[in-house]
Design a protein around this motif. Structure first.
Motif, short mmCIF file in Angstrom:
data_model
loop_
_atom_site.label_atom_id
_atom_site.label_comp_id
_atom_site.label_asym_id
_atom_site.label_seq_id
_atom_site.Cartn_x
_atom_site.Cartn_y
_atom_site.Cartn_z
N ASP A 1 0.82 -1.21 0.00
CA ASP A 1 0.00 0.00 0.00
C ASP A 1 0.86 1.26 0.00
OD1 ASP A 1 -2.26 -1.58 0.07
OD2 ASP A 1 -2.37 -1.58 2.26
N ARG A 2 2.07 1.18 0.55
CA ARG A 2 2.94 2.37 0.58
C ARG A 2 3.38 2.77 -0.83
NH1 ARG A 2 6.40 -0.09 4.70
NH2 ARG A 2 5.48 0.22 6.76
N THR A 3 3.55 1.80 -1.70
CA THR A 3 4.02 2.11 -3.04
C THR A 3 3.03 2.93 -3.85
OG1 THR A 3 3.14 -0.01 -3.83
CG2 THR A 3 5.45 0.04 -3.12
N THR A 4 1.77 2.92 -3.45
CA THR A 4 0.76 3.68 -4.21
C THR A 4 0.90 5.18 -4.02
OG1 THR A 4 -0.82 3.49 -2.37
CG2 THR A 4 -0.87 1.77 -4.05
N ILE A 5 1.60 5.62 -2.99
CA ILE A 5 1.71 7.06 -2.75
C ILE A 5 3.01 7.64 -3.29
CG2 ILE A 5 0.29 6.85 -0.68
CD1 ILE A 5 2.74 7.20 1.01
N HIS A 6 3.80 6.84 -4.00
CA HIS A 6 5.04 7.35 -4.59
C HIS A 6 4.75 8.48 -5.57
CE1 HIS A 6 7.81 3.63 -3.69
NE2 HIS A 6 7.25 4.17 -2.61
N GLU A 7 3.79 8.27 -6.46
CA GLU A 7 3.46 9.29 -7.44
C GLU A 7 2.86 10.52 -6.77
OE1 GLU A 7 0.56 9.96 -11.35
OE2 GLU A 7 0.51 8.09 -10.21
N ALA A 8 2.04 10.30 -5.74
CA ALA A 8 1.39 11.42 -5.06
C ALA A 8 2.40 12.32 -4.37
CB ALA A 8 0.37 10.90 -4.05
N MET A 9 3.47 11.77 -3.84
CA MET A 9 4.44 12.56 -3.11
C MET A 9 5.38 13.34 -4.03
SD MET A 9 5.49 10.11 0.09
CE MET A 9 6.50 11.41 0.80
N GLU A 10 5.68 12.82 -5.21
CA GLU A 10 6.66 13.47 -6.07
C GLU A 10 5.99 14.21 -7.23
OE1 GLU A 10 10.26 14.87 -6.85
OE2 GLU A 10 9.77 13.51 -5.20
N GLN A 11 5.12 13.55 -7.99
CA GLN A 11 4.49 14.19 -9.14
C GLN A 11 3.24 14.97 -8.76
OE1 GLN A 11 5.79 10.97 -9.48
NE2 GLN A 11 7.52 11.83 -10.62
N GLN A 12 2.74 14.80 -7.54
CA GLN A 12 1.57 15.51 -7.04
C GLN A 12 0.31 15.17 -7.84
OE1 GLN A 12 2.29 18.25 -4.16
NE2 GLN A 12 3.33 16.30 -4.22
N SER B 1 13.32 8.62 0.30
CA SER B 1 13.97 9.70 -0.44
C SER B 1 13.00 10.80 -0.84
CB SER B 1 14.65 9.13 -1.69
OG SER B 1 13.69 8.60 -2.59
N ARG B 2 11.70 10.55 -0.78
CA ARG B 2 10.71 11.56 -1.14
C ARG B 2 10.40 12.51 0.01
NH1 ARG B 2 9.94 7.51 -4.73
NH2 ARG B 2 8.89 8.02 -6.71
N PHE B 3 10.87 12.23 1.19
CA PHE B 3 10.67 13.14 2.32
C PHE B 3 11.80 14.16 2.34
CE2 PHE B 3 8.13 9.54 3.82
CZ PHE B 3 7.04 10.20 4.35
N ASP B 4 11.43 15.43 2.43
CA ASP B 4 12.44 16.49 2.47
C ASP B 4 13.21 16.47 3.78
OD1 ASP B 4 11.60 18.71 0.09
OD2 ASP B 4 10.04 17.34 0.73
N LEU B 5 12.52 16.18 4.87
CA LEU B 5 13.16 16.16 6.19
C LEU B 5 12.72 14.90 6.93
CD1 LEU B 5 12.71 19.88 7.31
CD2 LEU B 5 14.88 18.73 6.87
N ILE B 6 13.68 14.21 7.49
CA ILE B 6 13.42 13.03 8.32
C ILE B 6 14.20 13.21 9.61
CG2 ILE B 6 13.51 10.52 8.49
CD1 ILE B 6 13.61 10.37 5.48
N PHE B 7 13.49 13.20 10.72
CA PHE B 7 14.13 13.40 12.02
C PHE B 7 14.03 12.13 12.86
CE2 PHE B 7 13.33 17.77 10.78
CZ PHE B 7 14.53 18.38 11.12
N LYS B 8 15.12 11.85 13.51
CA LYS B 8 15.19 10.72 14.41
C LYS B 8 15.13 11.25 15.84
CE LYS B 8 19.12 9.24 15.47
NZ LYS B 8 20.49 8.73 15.43
#
Length: 790
Positions: free
Chosen positions: A529-540, A588-595
């Motif tokens: 299910d996560r793979t379906t949002i790849h296009e939504a996050m980058e190509q909008q 890689s599609r997240f601009d900021l990732i905090f731990k």
């Protein structure tokens, strides 16, 4: 002149009193010809209506492939011209709309005669909607008076008393059926002896299937023998049936405008003619229509189910590219007042002398109940502000005409030239794109402007609090959790709506178009299910191919997600992908990732305990430390003011990157690419994130240029995330002394600007770019440290 004559004819009529207007019926208006004359008087006296009518009569087959034409009627303007006619039109739409459309046809004839268009060079000027032509004219009512009986603030305000009236509602399209053809009317002829009566049967839109019922008895009341016809045998007249395009949508009221614990209501909307296919799931729309009952199919011994539907007269999409949900959330007077306050805030001598202190003051308004976490608060604020699109063209001050012309052709596109490789600088491309022989410019890819943020950390670090605060602050937001969420729930689903056809139902990402989608427990979403949002996050966008429906939906959404590590605690020896179970293409599609790691620290634990106790007991002084006393006395901005600030900077500033900032961003990106980062893989998306965040920081600082200061601040922010040079698993102060724990608070306000100068000096010295630093700032840092910082 005609409008003046019509007004003079009705001057002798007595005005209606309020009591008569309340109890009157449309029959009290007089003959239909008289009603049409009053509508015609309004059409000819309104410059806006005359302009629209002139455009309609000039429209020909070459400009419109449809036989349906529309004229927008401003009801508020009609009410100012003729209060009685406007009130009756809203109360009895089925009886008076036809007369209004008849008046539009008459107005077209008058306009053609008055402007002598037939004898001019416009031979295509024709009357639309005339009986002798196949075209149809429709009156589209817009801008109803701001009264509770007409403009409904929400769908919950609709009740049974509004059935039959015209209302204006707004909401989000959550479901849309495919466009299909229906038979709106059918002509019959009676086959009884001595009758031969012709009559028309219209489709019943109050039934769920819009049934066109077959007549059971002839409607002729007087035959040749003077008696009513009782014939029941009829023949359909071929070629005289009326067919039209038809579509149904379902709109839902925005969840952000409702209180907690309230389920959003939805309503079915029926659209015909040129209104079909004007919106898609996820669009915000304002609809004017007539409320009617919706009868479901009946069965024996079962109570009939009745609902309410809206027969649309006009549909207006409000979430286009030029509109902003942040801007729409503020009223005019409040927005102007707050904008003056923002100008005064940044024009203060203190803000000009200490800009970082002013920025930190704004950042303290983010989640004020959480102690520390200032780096996360700054990152969240930059994520909500976002950058600018790669194709956005905006004139800039203090540039030459040639440079402005070149930038208009190729905006925000950077190219690394051969002679610039040694200096590692980025410059805007000066040469325009070559055109093809047809004169059409090549297609350009659009860079997204929305930023994405991911928080990964131990339980109890405040991740869910950030998500709920961001959802409340954004005018348009969707808050969901990953537990049980499927790909259809995030994107869209194709469902059957009581028939054989499939309809599209929007998911969370589509409903949050131009807004914020907050996803908690992001790690609980299945990998498929996560793979379906790849296009939504980058190509909008979301490309849909479900149930025979192939389309593309807009998904210009800022995603803020949070998840816990696998096993509950973050393993420092493992990579980020292994800790979260999320693949690298998605990370890689997240601009900021905090731990966020909850380490045991006596000093920090005591400050958190004092902060929570002071908040719980309303500041009675229990365990009140010096830091908590200082923070408690400061008055931060409320949510309304912070929302207005974000709306102001997003609409007012379109920052461009300065050469010095571009040179530093490129040097940092090259350093990240060459370093061995065991945490995540560095891709070109990191450089695009640096550009977006730099533009967001320039907006936050209330300016229209990305300066060296903005670039340094963004790099320092990146060094606190997993995109740091040495990797997020490295100990703070390893390999790069500018890393800071994101769980900590900012430095003391009195030293934040001076400390920033030292960090800026160290960063530029690392990349050998000290020549970008002004001489005054370099001497100030070297004098304070008594020796150059290398």
């Amino acid at each position: 002149m005609v409008g003046t004559m019509r007004n003079n004819e009705h001057e002798e009529e007595q005005p209606w009193t309020a009591s008569k207007l309340t109890s009157a019926s449309y029959k009290d208006l007089g003959l239909p010809e008289h009603v049409s004359d009053r509508f015609l008087s309004f059409l000819l006296s309104s410059e806006r209506c005359l302009s629209l009518i002139l455009n309609v009569v000039r429209s020909g087959p070459s400009k419109s492939l449809s036989t349906h034409f529309s004229i927008e009627i401003n009801v508020f303007e009609l009410m100012q011209h003729d209060n009685v006619m406007a009130t009756m039109l809203l109360r009895y739409p089925f009886a008076l709309l036809g007369l209004l459309e008849e008046a539009i046809v008459r107005a077209q004839r008058i306009v053609i005669e008055q402007y002598a268009l037939v004898a001019s060079n416009l031979p295509i000027a024709t009357v639309k909607g005339d009986q002798n032509t196949p075209t149809k004219i429709h009156a589209r009512l817009v801008h109803l008076p701001p009264h509770i009986n007409c403009c409904k603030p929400s769908l919950s305000c609709i009740d049974a008393g509004d059935v039959g009236n015209i209302v204006q509602i707004s909401g989000t399209v959550v479901r849309a059926s495919p466009v299909r053809m229906i038979e709106k009317s059918r002509s019959y002829v009676c086959k009884a002896k001595n009758c031969g009566h012709r009559f028309i049967v219209y489709a019943d839109f109050e039934q769920s299937n819009n049934a066109l019922n077959v007549p059971t008895i002839c409607s002729n009341l007087e035959t040749s023998n003077g008696k009513p016809c009782k014939g029941n045998v009829f023949e359909i007249l071929p070629g005289e049936s009326e067919h039209t395009d038809y579509q149904e949508i379902k709109i839902q009221e925005s969840a952000t405008k409702m209180g907690h614990g309230t389920i959003p209501r939805s309503i079915l909307v029926k659209m015909e003619h040129d209104l079909v296919d004007c919106c898609k799931p996820g669009d915000d729309v304002v609809i004017v229509g007539t409320l009617s009952t919706q009868w479901q199919p009946t069965s024996a011994n079962i109570m009939c189910d009745i609902s309410i539907a809206l027969h649309a007269h006009s549909v207006r999409v409000v979430n286009s590219e030029e509109h902003s949900t942040w801007e729409e959330s503020q009223s005019g007077n409040t927005r102007d007042k707050l904008r003056r306050e923002f100008d005064e805030f940044w024009n203060r001598p203190l803000s000009k002398a200490r800009p970082l202190y002013a920025r930190n003051y704004i950042v303290k308004s983010v989640c004020p109940k959480l102690y520390g976490l200032s780096t996360i608060k700054l990152a969240l604020l930059l994520t909500l502000i976002g950058g600018i699109s790669g194709l956005h063209l905006e004139p800039q001050e203090n540039i030459s005409e040639d440079e402005e012309k070149n930038r208009a052709v190729l905006s925000d596109q950077f190219v690394l030239r051969a002679e610039q490789c040694e200096s590692s600088s980025l410059q805007p491309e000066d040469d325009p794109l070559p055109k093809s022989q047809s004169g059409v410019e090549p297609a350009r890819a659009k860079r997204r402007e929305q930023c994405h943020l991911l928080l990964v950390g131990d339980p109890g670090c405040g991740k869910s609090v950030f998500l709920r605060w961001a959802s409340t602050l954004s005018p348009r937001s969707v808050l969901t959790t990953g537990c049980g969420t499927t790909s259809a729930g995030l994107t869209c689903a194709a469902v059957r709506d009581g028939g054989k056809d499939f309809v599209l139902e929007a998911g969370a990402l589509v409903l949050a178009d131009r807004g914020v989608c907050c996803i908690d427990e992001f790690g609980c979403i299945r990998n498929d299910d996560r793979t379906t949002i790849h296009e939504a996050m980058e190509q909008q966008t979301l490309s849909v191919a479900k149930g025979g429906i192939v389309c593309k939906l807009s998904c210009r959404t800022t995603i803020i997600a949070a998840c816990n590590p696998i096993g509950g605690l973050y393993e420092m020896c493992d990579s980020l992908s292994k800790n979260t179970g999320i693949g690298m293409p998605l990370l890689s599609r997240f601009d900021l990732i905090f731990k966020l790691v909850d380490l045991s620290d006596i000093d920090r634990d005591s400050k958190i305990a004092a902060h929570l106790l002071n908040s719980a007991i309303q500041g009675s002084g229990f365990l009140r430390t010096a830091d908590s006393q200082r923070q408690g006395d400061e008055e931060v901005w409320n949510m309304e003011k912070l929302r207005a600030y974000i709306a102001t900077v997003k609409s007012r500033f379109k920052p461009r990157i300065s050469p010095s900032a571009a040179q530093l961003l490129q040097a940092h990106y090259q350093s990240c690419r060459m370093s061995e980062n065991p945490t995540v893989q560095v891709t070109v998306r990191l450089f695009e994130a640096l550009i977006r965040l730099s533009q967001a920081h320039a907006r936050l600082m209330f300016r229209n240029t990305v300066t060296l200061q903005d670039a340094v601040c963004v790099i320092l922010l990146m060094e606190c995330s997993v995109w740091s040079v040495g990797g997020s698993n490295a100990t703070f102060a390893d390999t790069f002394p500018l890393n800071h724990d994101p769980m900590e608070d900012f430095r003391d306000d009195s030293e934040c600007d001076s400390e920033f100068l030292r960090e800026q000096y160290a960063l530029l010295a690392r990349y050998g770019l000290l020549d970008l630093l002004p001489e005054s700032e370099r001497k100030q840092v070297e004098t304070a440290s008594h020796s150059p910082i290398i």
